[in-house]
Design an enzyme around this catalytic site. Structure first.
Site, PDB file in Angstrom:
ATOM      1  N   TYR A 158      30.495  19.462   2.558  1.00  0.00           N
ATOM      2  CA  TYR A 158      29.146  19.866   2.953  1.00  0.00           C
ATOM      3  C   TYR A 158      28.987  19.914   4.468  1.00  0.00           C
ATOM      4  O   TYR A 158      27.954  20.360   4.966  1.00  0.00           O
ATOM      5  CB  TYR A 158      28.096  18.892   2.399  1.00  0.00           C
TER       6      TYR A 158
ATOM      7  N   CYS B 279      20.456  13.131 -10.880  1.00  0.00           N
ATOM      8  CA  CYS B 279      21.831  12.899 -10.446  1.00  0.00           C
ATOM      9  C   CYS B 279      22.050  11.396 -10.372  1.00  0.00           C
ATOM     10  O   CYS B 279      21.091  10.620 -10.343  1.00  0.00           O
ATOM     11  CB  CYS B 279      22.056  13.567  -9.082  1.00  0.00           C
ATOM     12  N   HIS B 280      23.314  10.964 -10.328  1.00  0.00           N
ATOM     13  CA  HIS B 280      23.593   9.526 -10.271  1.00  0.00           C
ATOM     14  C   HIS B 280      24.233   9.104  -8.959  1.00  0.00           C
ATOM     15  O   HIS B 280      24.720   7.983  -8.834  1.00  0.00           O
ATOM     16  CB  HIS B 280      24.498   9.108 -11.441  1.00  0.00           C
TER      17      HIS B 280
ATOM     18  N   HIS C  36      23.083  15.164  -3.129  1.00  0.00           N
ATOM     19  CA  HIS C  36      24.429  15.016  -2.585  1.00  0.00           C
ATOM     20  C   HIS C  36      24.445  14.843  -1.068  1.00  0.00           C
ATOM     21  O   HIS C  36      25.504  14.694  -0.483  1.00  0.00           O
ATOM     22  CB  HIS C  36      25.349  16.177  -2.993  1.00  0.00           C
TER      23      HIS C  36
ATOM     24  N   ASN D 198      24.709  21.230 -11.958  1.00  0.00           N
ATOM     25  CA  ASN D 198      24.874  21.672 -10.577  1.00  0.00           C
ATOM     26  C   ASN D 198      24.997  23.198 -10.523  1.00  0.00           C
ATOM     27  O   ASN D 198      25.340  23.818 -11.524  1.00  0.00           O
ATOM     28  CB  ASN D 198      26.126  21.020  -9.976  1.00  0.00           C
TER      29      ASN D 198
END
Length: 488
Positions: free
Chosen positions: A258, A170-171, A201, A149
């Protein structure tokens, strides 16, 4: 098959071990070479000993090398995996601590927001160094798999400026799908089909089907609100689901930082988070977790080494994308996953230059994205706000333009909800001065920033945040693990 995989930042011990064992779950890969590289010789030797023990215990011909000479590790590599954290926990602590002085309370701070943007400024020059070495000494058609990241910024820089074939991994999508399958009462996540798309994300489950039956908003809201654990831990995500109509992949804590609505006032933060685990919104939660994990590994290393003597269980292969991508590329066994790539028309209502995360298929011909996806308008609007910040951040990191960096931070949704322009300008000056050792592109700007700080009239405060916890000692961690074991 025989080829070479280089892992940069291999000192990320737990994650490197997971990638290693996942890849060795593919029978055709037993003869490959893993070349580990890191800036820490100490960490390298610790992880190499663990991987050597795995190779020995499973009687494999796999070769493991370790060197602090990155270029040597990259020589002849067909695949390069990056999981670096430039500046380590020292710089990361400043990503959390300094914004708190200006009222910005982050849970993770590694994607956007003030911490994520500065993290990108540290990473991107190093990513470009990686790319230069990859172009010069790796295999001609090398593929760069970025796990580090801030995902979108790192991948954006590697593709646009590094000129290397890069995919970000990413997971978050997998973990979100597991939650949805659980609340809907599925026996396995395999019963759930979904299209999940957006940016890293901030990906959204825009089409959900359980055993072929479409799942609508009302059913999903009811299922989450009825769940005894998620109804408490994912309050913010459930609220976003109610308002947007679709579920977000990202954890309660990540998602909260975010958006401009949930962490802008201290009294509001505690309303939306849950303190049962760091990932649900704790102030600086991931920094605390990472610090505890590092300390635990250093202290309990003999246990990790002993555990490495067990045979690899192929049934426990993880859902991390890397091993499945390599298997598809090398064997032509098709793999479907969610990948971070340049948009180029994949998502119709996001900018073409953005790094999006969306479904794709992998075979010998490469990663083939499913195009023609349109996000719900609210999801697209939220993503675009972050994309604009990411774009400015990448361009600032490349140019060393501190004014553009300040504008990127100013346009961040949460920062803009909390701080004034004067506060943002001073905060960025303070962060650049504090992290100067990892920000070579801003060396020319540091003296002036330091001078501005010495005469500034902008007030700050020493604040731990709305929901901060102290780093636990090894003794406390041992007691907690013992209690969990006894309870289980």
């Amino acid at each position: 098959m025989s080829f070479k995989i280089a892992i940069i930042g291999a000192g990320s011990v737990g994650f490197t071990k997971k990638l290693f064992t996942d890849i060795l779950c593919v029978p055709e890969f037993k003869d490959i070479e893993f070349a580990l590289t890191d800036v820490s010789e100490h960490n390298l030797q610790m992880i190499k000993a663990i991987l050597d023990r795995i190779v020995e215990a499973n009687r494999l011909p796999t070769r493991v090398t370790a060197t602090t000479d990155r270029r040597k590790a990259l020589e002849g590599a067909r695949y390069v995996i990056s999981c670096v954290r430039v500046g380590g926990l020292e710089a990361y602590a400043d990503d959390i601590r300094i914004p708190l002085k200006y009222g910005i309370d982050q849970c993770v701070g590694d994607t956007i927001c003030a911490g994520g943007i500065l993290y990108g400024q540290r990473n991107i020059p190093v990513i470009l160094d990686f790319c230069k070495d990859i172009r010069e000494v790796a295999e001609t058609n090398v593929k760069f798999l970025n796990y580090a990241n801030p995902m979108a910024m790192n991948t954006w820089a590697a593709i646009e400026y590094g000129k290397v074939d890069t995919v970000g991994l990413c997971h978050g999508v997998q973990h979100g799908a597991e939650q949805i399958a659980e609340v809907l009462g599925a026996k396995s996540v395999k019963e759930l089909d979904y299209v999940c798309s957006g940016i890293n994300h901030q990906t959204w489950f825009i089409d959900l089907r359980l055993n072929g039956r479409p799942i609508g908003k009302d059913e999903l809201v009811a299922a989450f609100e009825a769940h005894p654990v998620y109804s408490r831990q994912e309050k913010l995500r459930i609220d976003v689901l109610k308002r947007f109509g679709v579920y977000s992949t990202e954890s309660n804590g990540h998602l909260s930082e975010y958006l401009p609505w949930y962490r802008k006032r201290p009294d509001e933060i505690t309303r939306w988070i849950d303190m049962s685990d760091w990932i649900h919104g704790e102030t600086g939660g991931y920094l605390r977790y990472s610090t505890e994990t590092r300390n635990w590994f250093e202290t309990e290393y003999p246990q990790f080494l002993e555990a490495a003597s067990k045979p690899i269980d192929r049934e426990k292969r993880s859902n991390e994308h890397a091993s499945h991508i390599l298997e598809a590329l090398e064997t032509n066994r098709v793999y479907r996953g969610h990948f971070n790539v340049r948009n180029n028309g994949v998502i119709s209502n996001l900018p073409q230059d953005a790094i999006i995360e969306s479904p794709g298929f992998v075979d010998r011909f490469g990663i083939n994205m499913a195009a023609g996806i349109t996000l719900p308008e609210a999801c697209a609007a939220t993503c675009i706000a972050s994309i604009n910040v990411q774009r400015m951040s990448v361009h600032a990191a490349i140019s060393g333009d501190i004014d553009l960096l300040k504008l990127a931070v100013l346009h961040d949704p949460l920062v803009g909800a909390v701080s004034t322009p004067e506060e943002v300008w001073q905060m960025v000056d303070e962060m650049v001065v504090a992290q100067a050792a990892w920000l070579p592109q801003y060396a020319h700007a540091v003296p002036a920033a330091r001078e501005r700080l010495s005469t500034s009239q902008v007030k700050t405060r020493e604040w731990a945040g709305a929901a901060r916890r102290s780093v636990r000692s090894i003794e406390e961690l041992r007691a907690e693990k013992a209690a969990l074991k006894q309870a289980g």
